[in-house]
Design a protein around this motif. Structure first.
Motif, PDB file in Angstrom:
ATOM      1  N   GLY A  72       0.834  -1.180   0.000  1.00  0.00           N
ATOM      2  CA  GLY A  72       0.000   0.000   0.000  1.00  0.00           C
ATOM      3  C   GLY A  72       0.866   1.226   0.000  1.00  0.00           C
ATOM      4  N   SER A  73       0.264   2.357  -0.280  1.00  0.00           N
ATOM      5  CA  SER A  73       1.026   3.591  -0.363  1.00  0.00           C
ATOM      6  C   SER A  73       0.135   4.744   0.062  1.00  0.00           C
ATOM      7  CB  SER A  73       1.525   3.771  -1.802  1.00  0.00           C
ATOM      8  OG  SER A  73       2.241   4.978  -1.948  1.00  0.00           O
ATOM      9  N   LEU A  74       0.708   5.689   0.767  1.00  0.00           N
ATOM     10  CA  LEU A  74      -0.035   6.814   1.342  1.00  0.00           C
ATOM     11  C   LEU A  74       0.464   8.119   0.723  1.00  0.00           C
ATOM     12  CD1 LEU A  74      -2.036   7.585   3.708  1.00  0.00           C
ATOM     13  CD2 LEU A  74       0.005   7.893   5.106  1.00  0.00           C
ATOM     14  N   ILE A  75      -0.409   8.862   0.109  1.00  0.00           N
ATOM     15  CA  ILE A  75      -0.083  10.131  -0.575  1.00  0.00           C
ATOM     16  C   ILE A  75       1.367  10.135  -1.075  1.00  0.00           C
ATOM     17  CG2 ILE A  75      -1.962  11.522   0.278  1.00  0.00           C
ATOM     18  CD1 ILE A  75      -0.131  12.617   2.528  1.00  0.00           C
ATOM     19  N   GLY A  76       2.163  11.136  -0.686  1.00  0.00           N
ATOM     20  CA  GLY A  76       3.563  11.196  -1.103  1.00  0.00           C
ATOM     21  C   GLY A  76       4.258  12.227  -0.246  1.00  0.00           C
ATOM     22  N   GLY A  77       5.580  12.203  -0.221  1.00  0.00           N
ATOM     23  CA  GLY A  77       6.335  13.171   0.575  1.00  0.00           C
ATOM     24  C   GLY A  77       6.366  14.528  -0.124  1.00  0.00           C
ATOM     25  N   MET A  78       6.896  15.535   0.539  1.00  0.00           N
ATOM     26  CA  MET A  78       6.881  16.888  -0.027  1.00  0.00           C
ATOM     27  C   MET A  78       7.741  17.004  -1.292  1.00  0.00           C
ATOM     28  SD  MET A  78       4.504  18.106   1.641  1.00  0.00           S
ATOM     29  CE  MET A  78       4.474  19.521   0.544  1.00  0.00           C
ATOM     30  N   GLY A  80      -0.232   2.657   5.482  1.00  0.00           N
ATOM     31  CA  GLY A  80       0.274   3.694   6.386  1.00  0.00           C
ATOM     32  C   GLY A  80       1.783   3.767   6.475  1.00  0.00           C
ATOM     33  N   LYS A  81       2.463   2.689   6.099  1.00  0.00           N
ATOM     34  CA  LYS A  81       3.933   2.688   6.163  1.00  0.00           C
ATOM     35  C   LYS A  81       4.546   2.063   4.895  1.00  0.00           C
ATOM     36  CE  LYS A  81       3.966   4.492  10.292  1.00  0.00           C
ATOM     37  NZ  LYS A  81       4.588   5.781  10.649  1.00  0.00           N
ATOM     38  N   ARG A  82       3.762   1.992   3.848  1.00  0.00           N
ATOM     39  CA  ARG A  82       4.214   1.422   2.571  1.00  0.00           C
ATOM     40  C   ARG A  82       4.885   0.054   2.771  1.00  0.00           C
ATOM     41  NH1 ARG A  82       7.114   5.626  -1.313  1.00  0.00           N
ATOM     42  NH2 ARG A  82       8.954   5.103  -0.087  1.00  0.00           N
ATOM     43  N   ARG A  83       4.284  -0.747   3.675  1.00  0.00           N
ATOM     44  CA  ARG A  83       4.854  -2.067   3.939  1.00  0.00           C
ATOM     45  C   ARG A  83       4.423  -3.067   2.886  1.00  0.00           C
ATOM     46  NH1 ARG A  83       2.878  -0.798   9.645  1.00  0.00           N
ATOM     47  NH2 ARG A  83       4.761  -0.220  10.796  1.00  0.00           N
ATOM     48  N   ILE A  84       5.199  -4.118   2.778  1.00  0.00           N
ATOM     49  CA  ILE A  84       4.962  -5.167   1.795  1.00  0.00           C
ATOM     50  C   ILE A  84       4.599  -6.472   2.503  1.00  0.00           C
ATOM     51  CG2 ILE A  84       6.302  -6.735   0.317  1.00  0.00           C
ATOM     52  CD1 ILE A  84       7.607  -4.247  -0.915  1.00  0.00           C
ATOM     53  N   LEU A  85       3.526  -7.103   2.030  1.00  0.00           N
ATOM     54  CA  LEU A  85       3.234  -8.476   2.446  1.00  0.00           C
ATOM     55  C   LEU A  85       3.460  -9.340   1.219  1.00  0.00           C
ATOM     56  CD1 LEU A  85       2.105 -10.583   4.483  1.00  0.00           C
ATOM     57  CD2 LEU A  85      -0.167 -10.074   3.572  1.00  0.00           C
ATOM     58  N   THR A  86       4.300 -10.336   1.349  1.00  0.00           N
ATOM     59  CA  THR A  86       4.600 -11.154   0.182  1.00  0.00           C
ATOM     60  C   THR A  86       4.833 -12.591   0.626  1.00  0.00           C
ATOM     61  OG1 THR A  86       6.010 -11.316  -1.794  1.00  0.00           O
ATOM     62  CG2 THR A  86       7.074 -10.608   0.236  1.00  0.00           C
ATOM     63  N   GLY A  87       5.158 -13.425  -0.319  1.00  0.00           N
ATOM     64  CA  GLY A  87       5.427 -14.821  -0.011  1.00  0.00           C
ATOM     65  C   GLY A  87       6.436 -15.356  -0.994  1.00  0.00           C
ATOM     66  N   SER A  88       6.978 -16.510  -0.671  1.00  0.00           N
ATOM     67  CA  SER A  88       8.008 -17.086  -1.522  1.00  0.00           C
ATOM     68  C   SER A  88       7.912 -18.597  -1.437  1.00  0.00           C
ATOM     69  CB  SER A  88       9.375 -16.581  -1.048  1.00  0.00           C
ATOM     70  OG  SER A  88      10.415 -17.145  -1.804  1.00  0.00           O
ATOM     71  N   LEU A  89       8.125 -19.251  -2.566  1.00  0.00           N
ATOM     72  CA  LEU A  89       7.975 -20.704  -2.672  1.00  0.00           C
ATOM     73  C   LEU A  89       9.328 -21.333  -3.008  1.00  0.00           C
ATOM     74  CD1 LEU A  89       5.746 -22.984  -2.860  1.00  0.00           C
ATOM     75  CD2 LEU A  89       5.787 -22.581  -5.323  1.00  0.00           C
ATOM     76  N   ILE A  90       9.802 -22.228  -2.179  1.00  0.00           N
ATOM     77  CA  ILE A  90      11.116 -22.893  -2.346  1.00  0.00           C
ATOM     78  C   ILE A  90      12.098 -21.999  -3.113  1.00  0.00           C
ATOM     79  CG2 ILE A  90      10.406 -25.243  -1.863  1.00  0.00           C
ATOM     80  CD1 ILE A  90      10.049 -25.739  -4.898  1.00  0.00           C
ATOM     81  N   GLY A  91      12.669 -22.499  -4.200  1.00  0.00           N
ATOM     82  CA  GLY A  91      13.598 -21.703  -5.001  1.00  0.00           C
ATOM     83  C   GLY A  91      13.814 -22.424  -6.320  1.00  0.00           C
ATOM     84  N   GLY A  92      14.336 -21.724  -7.312  1.00  0.00           N
ATOM     85  CA  GLY A  92      14.581 -22.336  -8.613  1.00  0.00           C
ATOM     86  C   GLY A  92      15.817 -23.222  -8.566  1.00  0.00           C
ATOM     87  N   MET A  93      16.059 -23.944  -9.654  1.00  0.00           N
ATOM     88  CA  MET A  93      17.184 -24.884  -9.653  1.00  0.00           C
ATOM     89  C   MET A  93      18.546 -24.195  -9.543  1.00  0.00           C
ATOM     90  SD  MET A  93      15.578 -27.563  -9.243  1.00  0.00           S
ATOM     91  CE  MET A  93      17.106 -28.448  -8.945  1.00  0.00           C
TER      92      MET A  93
END
Lengths: 351, 351
Positions: free
Chosen positions: A292-298, B285-298
């Motif tokens: 997600g993203s909130l507005i933008g900085g100045m 509110g904090k531009r956080r990321i929720l993500t996931g990852s599956l094993i890995g490639g060869m």
């Protein structure tokens, strides 16, 4: 302090009405601004009607402000009297946390000071927004409006514009990317313009066939009817980014499935108090990102205004007299505006 | 085809029992492997007990396989007879989609072919896993085990290891970062080792005071009791990354709050069928990321083995005879293993 005329909602009123209040005596770093135009954001309605339970009445909404500088304090060196300037969603922040130091005041650790319904960090007085004659703002939170922009159509760039521009820039949208835009309102239509200007191929998701023509008019390269399972299935793993401007609860899972491996679904509309439910397999199985993203900085708010001037981008607006504001709110609730109301503040003098 | 002895779950049995089946006649690009060790992953239990409703009985589990090459097809040029090799969670993929072309076979658009409970793409026969004497795998899905590694302790790197290594590398964990690890099992303890080896400062989140000593023993720089609101509040906005290995439903919101602006919460444990609920404000509110990852490639699976050799990393294991597998499953369900069971396949000969 000086008396200012504005429009406010009070707890006793169902709607906005004329209201007189005081603006602070300008400080050394302050810019005094005569307001010319103010955009009407959906957030204004939420605060006027206390939808989020945290309105302090009376509230003077408005955080898409365009005006002219009438005075500057002794320490102000970025602005001079007579300049056309803008004020967006914030008027202060702690200025010393890691986010503030990076010019990301919207993510200030202490919380930024909102343009209205906030509390000044120095005198602890309430902040009042842009549905008024004048505003006094510290220069760090004032931006310059390029000459090339139409002042009225530039107002919504201060919120609807920066809110959609910032994540597209931050997450690196550019040439060769496929971007889906969810929601066709004030934010969505700006998102389409920015994504296209950044070189992306843009698809609008809409719930109804009836809106396809409108979506094309907004500049979409493609349109997907999100309620058609076949069209949604055909879009599986085809987008690099989704810019989600839908401001109400919706199931994210069908949209997540349309993202490629490593694709990002970016929320810019708060969808509280209802929580979205997300299938973890939709993230894990393709290493997708929900963010997600909130507005933008100045600094970025100045950047988006300059970007709009350079790329000839403005908001599609409908001009409004302040005494019609309550009617405008009712129309906005029905989605009946293309795409943003902007108040002509001259009307306040005759109201 | 040749007859092979293994251990399988059938729909009639509550548990695993000896089972004879056929391995395919090796093809030109195939590597034939005598299995020495096989790690026991929690996923094995889910499939043996049909927790996800998609088990095709009989199922021979096991996708953390270490063995020695006994034969190679004419087109094989990466491996020779006698070499120590590994096989992980996949034995094939479409090999031509964008993900496969980038060596991200785990995200294959057609879906990768799992090491067991899958269907061979050529002969349509069922795939059987590592709880057996031998396996035949196309060379693209075979990795080399560096001499420096203990073969038994290397087995879990093929799943628990790569699953935690891949996201830490992909999302750029390194020096100066603060990483929180959720869950203290097979995956969690590998995550701690990798994050530390990559230069990060590592905190383990645990639900109980009783596990603090164990967390420190795992190498955590700090420990946070996640059930203590004060400790959680003190951790607000302090992490760059959270590696979430908890394989059951849990509320993500308190953890999200501990992430800095731009921080990432990475899920590696599937938490279906229960859906997590996420407050959008915790992302926006904090531009956080929720993500996931599956094993890995060869390519990355080879990389993690080499990384383990270089940094002297191995899995903490408890050796197991195959005839004790059902007991091992029961102990795993109670979290009673530090941190991974590995089957010594010699025991199959005497079983």
């Amino acid at each position: 302090m000086s008396d200012v005329k504005g429009y406010a909602a009070t707890s006793e009123l169902s709607g906005l009405a004329p209201f007189s209040f005081q603006r602070r005596t300008p400080r050394a770093d302050d810019v005094s601004i005569d307001i010319l135009y103010c955009g009407v954001c959906h957030t204004d309605i939420h605060f006027a009607e206390n939808d989020w339970g945290r309105t302090n009445y009376p509230v003077v909404p408005g955080h898409e402000i365009i005006g002219r500088v009438t005075a500057v304090g002794n320490d102000v060196n970025q602005f001079t009297v007579g300049e056309l300037v803008g004020v967006g969603c914030m008027v202060d922040s702690c200025r010393s946390c890691p986010s503030c130091e990076q010019g990301l005041e919207q993510y200030c650790r202490e919380g930024m000071t909102p343009t209205y319904n906030g509390e000044d960090r120095i005198d602890r007085l309430r902040t009042y927004g842009g549905y008024s004659e004048r505003i006094v703002v510290s220069e760090r939170f004032v931006v310059r409006v390029p000459d090339k922009l139409d002042p009225a159509a530039a107002a919504p760039i201060l919120c609807a514009g920066i809110t959609t521009y910032s994540p597209l820039k931050h997450f690196g949208v550019g040439k060769g990317h496929k971007v889906g835009v969810l929601g066709m309102g004030g934010l969505g239509h700006m998102g389409v313009k920015f994504a296209r200007a950044l070189g992306a191929e843009v698809t609008i998701f809409t719930r109804s066939e009836a809106k396809v023509a409108e979506a094309k008019k907004q500049g979409a390269d493609h349109v997907i009817i999100s309620t058609d399972p076949e069209q949604m299935a055909a879009a599986t793993e085809s987008f690099d980014f989704l810019l989600d401007t839908i401001p109400v609860h919706h199931d994210l899972n069908p949209y997540l499935s349309t993202l490629k491996v490593n694709g990002s679904h970016i929320l810019v509309g708060m969808i509280e108090p209802i929580e979205p439910t997300v299938h973890s397999r939709n993230l894990i199985g393709k290493r997708r990102i929900l963010t997600g993203s909130l507005i933008g900085g100045m600094p970025e708010t100045q950047e988006v205004l300059d970007f709009c001037a350079e790329h000839d981008i403005s908001c599609d607006i409908e001009m409004l007299d302040i005494h019609n504001i309550n009617e405008a709110y009712e129309r906005m609730k029905k989605g009946d505006v293309k795409y943003r109301f902007v108040i002509d503040m001259k009307s306040l003098k005759s109201a």
